[in-house]
Design a protein around this motif. Structure first.
Motif, PDB file in Angstrom:
ATOM      1  N   ALA A  40     -13.040 -32.303 -10.298  1.00  0.00           N
ATOM      2  CA  ALA A  40     -12.876 -33.465  -9.420  1.00  0.00           C
ATOM      3  C   ALA A  40     -11.968 -34.510 -10.065  1.00  0.00           C
ATOM      4  CB  ALA A  40     -14.228 -34.078  -9.086  1.00  0.00           C
ATOM      5  N   GLN A  41     -12.135 -34.719 -11.370  1.00  0.00           N
ATOM      6  CA  GLN A  41     -11.300 -35.686 -12.071  1.00  0.00           C
ATOM      7  C   GLN A  41      -9.854 -35.201 -12.137  1.00  0.00           C
ATOM      8  OE1 GLN A  41     -12.546 -36.509 -16.087  1.00  0.00           O
ATOM      9  NE2 GLN A  41     -11.152 -38.264 -16.285  1.00  0.00           N
ATOM     10  N   GLN A  42      -9.635 -33.908 -12.354  1.00  0.00           N
ATOM     11  CA  GLN A  42      -8.281 -33.354 -12.396  1.00  0.00           C
ATOM     12  C   GLN A  42      -7.607 -33.454 -11.031  1.00  0.00           C
ATOM     13  OE1 GLN A  42      -8.506 -29.366 -13.900  1.00  0.00           O
ATOM     14  NE2 GLN A  42      -8.835 -30.015 -16.028  1.00  0.00           N
ATOM     15  N   ILE A  43      -8.342 -33.135  -9.979  1.00  0.00           N
ATOM     16  CA  ILE A  43      -7.774 -33.228  -8.625  1.00  0.00           C
ATOM     17  C   ILE A  43      -7.378 -34.668  -8.307  1.00  0.00           C
ATOM     18  CG2 ILE A  43      -8.324 -33.057  -6.161  1.00  0.00           C
ATOM     19  CD1 ILE A  43      -9.970 -30.588  -6.814  1.00  0.00           C
ATOM     20  N   GLN A  44      -8.246 -35.611  -8.648  1.00  0.00           N
ATOM     21  CA  GLN A  44      -7.946 -37.017  -8.381  1.00  0.00           C
ATOM     22  C   GLN A  44      -6.734 -37.470  -9.188  1.00  0.00           C
ATOM     23  OE1 GLN A  44      -9.030 -39.234  -6.130  1.00  0.00           O
ATOM     24  NE2 GLN A  44      -7.589 -40.710  -6.974  1.00  0.00           N
ATOM     25  N   ALA A  45      -6.673 -37.126 -10.466  1.00  0.00           N
ATOM     26  CA  ALA A  45      -5.593 -37.586 -11.335  1.00  0.00           C
ATOM     27  C   ALA A  45      -4.255 -36.959 -10.954  1.00  0.00           C
ATOM     28  CB  ALA A  45      -5.923 -37.286 -12.793  1.00  0.00           C
ATOM     29  N   VAL A  46      -4.262 -35.682 -10.585  1.00  0.00           N
ATOM     30  CA  VAL A  46      -3.004 -34.983 -10.323  1.00  0.00           C
ATOM     31  C   VAL A  46      -2.551 -35.168  -8.877  1.00  0.00           C
ATOM     32  CG1 VAL A  46      -1.873 -32.734 -10.294  1.00  0.00           C
ATOM     33  CG2 VAL A  46      -3.425 -33.303 -12.149  1.00  0.00           C
ATOM     34  N   TYR A  47      -3.447 -35.031  -7.932  1.00  0.00           N
ATOM     35  CA  TYR A  47      -3.054 -35.057  -6.522  1.00  0.00           C
ATOM     36  C   TYR A  47      -3.442 -36.349  -5.805  1.00  0.00           C
ATOM     37  CZ  TYR A  47      -2.399 -30.115  -7.423  1.00  0.00           C
ATOM     38  OH  TYR A  47      -1.982 -28.929  -7.945  1.00  0.00           O
ATOM     39  N   GLY A  48      -4.605 -36.861  -6.078  1.00  0.00           N
ATOM     40  CA  GLY A  48      -5.090 -38.047  -5.371  1.00  0.00           C
ATOM     41  C   GLY A  48      -4.258 -39.281  -5.644  1.00  0.00           C
ATOM     42  N   TYR A  54      -4.263 -43.949   2.257  1.00  0.00           N
ATOM     43  CA  TYR A  54      -4.661 -44.523   0.967  1.00  0.00           C
ATOM     44  C   TYR A  54      -6.178 -44.479   0.781  1.00  0.00           C
ATOM     45  CZ  TYR A  54      -4.767 -47.579  -3.072  1.00  0.00           C
ATOM     46  OH  TYR A  54      -4.969 -48.077  -4.333  1.00  0.00           O
ATOM     47  N   THR A  55      -6.909 -44.756   1.829  1.00  0.00           N
ATOM     48  CA  THR A  55      -8.367 -44.774   1.725  1.00  0.00           C
ATOM     49  C   THR A  55      -8.982 -43.382   1.772  1.00  0.00           C
ATOM     50  OG1 THR A  55      -8.573 -45.076   4.114  1.00  0.00           O
ATOM     51  CG2 THR A  55      -8.573 -47.071   2.742  1.00  0.00           C
ATOM     52  N   GLY A  56      -8.207 -42.370   2.118  1.00  0.00           N
ATOM     53  CA  GLY A  56      -8.708 -41.006   2.154  1.00  0.00           C
ATOM     54  C   GLY A  56      -9.321 -40.618   3.477  1.00  0.00           C
ATOM     55  N   ILE A  57      -9.253 -41.479   4.464  1.00  0.00           N
ATOM     56  CA  ILE A  57      -9.788 -41.152   5.788  1.00  0.00           C
ATOM     57  C   ILE A  57      -8.914 -40.084   6.446  1.00  0.00           C
ATOM     58  CG2 ILE A  57     -10.247 -42.073   8.093  1.00  0.00           C
ATOM     59  CD1 ILE A  57     -10.936 -44.739   6.716  1.00  0.00           C
ATOM     60  N   LEU A  58      -7.612 -40.207   6.289  1.00  0.00           N
ATOM     61  CA  LEU A  58      -6.679 -39.245   6.851  1.00  0.00           C
ATOM     62  C   LEU A  58      -6.270 -38.262   5.745  1.00  0.00           C
ATOM     63  CD1 LEU A  58      -4.878 -38.385   9.277  1.00  0.00           C
ATOM     64  CD2 LEU A  58      -3.133 -39.899   8.333  1.00  0.00           C
ATOM     65  N   LEU A  59      -6.602 -37.016   5.921  1.00  0.00           N
ATOM     66  CA  LEU A  59      -6.247 -35.968   4.954  1.00  0.00           C
ATOM     67  C   LEU A  59      -6.692 -36.320   3.538  1.00  0.00           C
ATOM     68  CD1 LEU A  59      -2.671 -35.158   6.277  1.00  0.00           C
ATOM     69  CD2 LEU A  59      -4.747 -33.859   6.683  1.00  0.00           C
ATOM     70  N   GLY A  60      -7.952 -36.625   3.399  1.00  0.00           N
ATOM     71  CA  GLY A  60      -8.512 -36.941   2.089  1.00  0.00           C
ATOM     72  C   GLY A  60      -8.530 -35.720   1.179  1.00  0.00           C
ATOM     73  N   LEU A  61      -8.799 -35.949  -0.079  1.00  0.00           N
ATOM     74  CA  LEU A  61      -8.837 -34.869  -1.059  1.00  0.00           C
ATOM     75  C   LEU A  61     -10.054 -33.974  -0.808  1.00  0.00           C
ATOM     76  CD1 LEU A  61      -8.004 -36.805  -4.328  1.00  0.00           C
ATOM     77  CD2 LEU A  61      -6.541 -35.218  -3.109  1.00  0.00           C
ATOM     78  N   PRO A  62      -9.891 -32.699  -1.064  1.00  0.00           N
ATOM     79  CA  PRO A  62     -11.051 -31.802  -0.909  1.00  0.00           C
ATOM     80  C   PRO A  62     -12.087 -32.068  -2.000  1.00  0.00           C
ATOM     81  CG  PRO A  62      -9.174 -30.611  -1.814  1.00  0.00           C
ATOM     82  CD  PRO A  62      -8.688 -31.976  -1.473  1.00  0.00           C
ATOM     83  N   SER A  63     -13.307 -31.776  -1.682  1.00  0.00           N
ATOM     84  CA  SER A  63     -14.370 -31.986  -2.679  1.00  0.00           C
ATOM     85  C   SER A  63     -14.346 -30.830  -3.667  1.00  0.00           C
ATOM     86  CB  SER A  63     -15.737 -32.092  -2.012  1.00  0.00           C
ATOM     87  OG  SER A  63     -16.037 -30.870  -1.372  1.00  0.00           O
ATOM     88  N   ALA A  64     -14.684 -31.117  -4.900  1.00  0.00           N
ATOM     89  CA  ALA A  64     -14.628 -30.109  -5.956  1.00  0.00           C
ATOM     90  C   ALA A  64     -15.966 -29.416  -6.167  1.00  0.00           C
ATOM     91  CB  ALA A  64     -14.193 -30.781  -7.253  1.00  0.00           C
ATOM     92  N   SER A  65     -16.958 -29.719  -5.406  1.00  0.00           N
ATOM     93  CA  SER A  65     -18.264 -29.112  -5.666  1.00  0.00           C
ATOM     94  C   SER A  65     -18.482 -27.819  -4.953  1.00  0.00           C
ATOM     95  CB  SER A  65     -19.400 -30.043  -5.302  1.00  0.00           C
ATOM     96  OG  SER A  65     -19.177 -30.734  -4.126  1.00  0.00           O
TER      97      SER A  65
END
Length: 178
Positions: free
Chosen positions: A96-104, A167-178
């Protein structure tokens, strides 16, 4: 009869002389017409043509389109943020941290640049629409300028709305890593 012929000749000669005098007098131009033409030329030069407002309206619409489609600056900033995220993320960081740092963060950077272009489009469009109120009284803005400026305002509002949603993730937010 001879006297009639002489009288007719003198009458014809007198009418011809009067016509000659009349034609020379009609060729002269009255002095009052020349300054009026000079005043019209000065008045035309002082009245603004509206080219600046037309250009501002087109710029507003173009910036609104850029806010929706993306810009070169947004793409470069997103790629830079992606690289920074890759460099700063440790190997042992969670998914989750990698996805946020690289893509989010890169996605949010793109949204920020889109929002900036949308805000500029909105401001330029509103200023273009409001400018005639502070200009020459009685001067009407061309209809095409109003239409294009309203299009820029509308595109700016839509672009700003979409940028906030991205920006807020409402539109095409990042996928969950769980």
């Amino acid at each position: 009869m001879a006297t009639n012929a002489v009288d007719e000749t003198e009458a014809t000669k007198a009418t011809t002389d009067e016509k000659a005098v009349d034609t020379t007098e009609s060729d002269e131009v009255p002095q009052t017409e020349v300054p009026a033409a000079a005043d019209d030329a000065q008045t035309k030069e002082e009245v603004p043509s509206g080219v600046g407002l037309g250009a501002a309206a087109v710029v507003s619409a173009a910036l609104g389109v850029v806010s929706l489609t993306g810009s070169w600056i947004g793409t470069v900033a997103s790629a830079r943020q992606n690289l920074v995220g890759q460099l700063e993320t440790a190997q042992n960081a969670g998914v989750a941290q990698q996805i946020q740092a690289v893509y989010g963060d890169a996605w949010q950077t793109t949204a920020l640049w889109g929002g900036l272009f949308a805000l500029i489009a909105l401001v330029v469009g509103v200023v273009t629409l409001a400018r005639p109120a502070f200009g020459t009284p009685g001067r009407i803005q061309a209809p095409w300028i109003k239409s294009v400026a309203w299009a820029g305002v509308a595109l700016g509002v839509i672009g700003l709305f979409l940028a906030v949603l991205k920006y807020t993730g409402i539109l095409l937010g990042l996928p969950s890593a769980s």
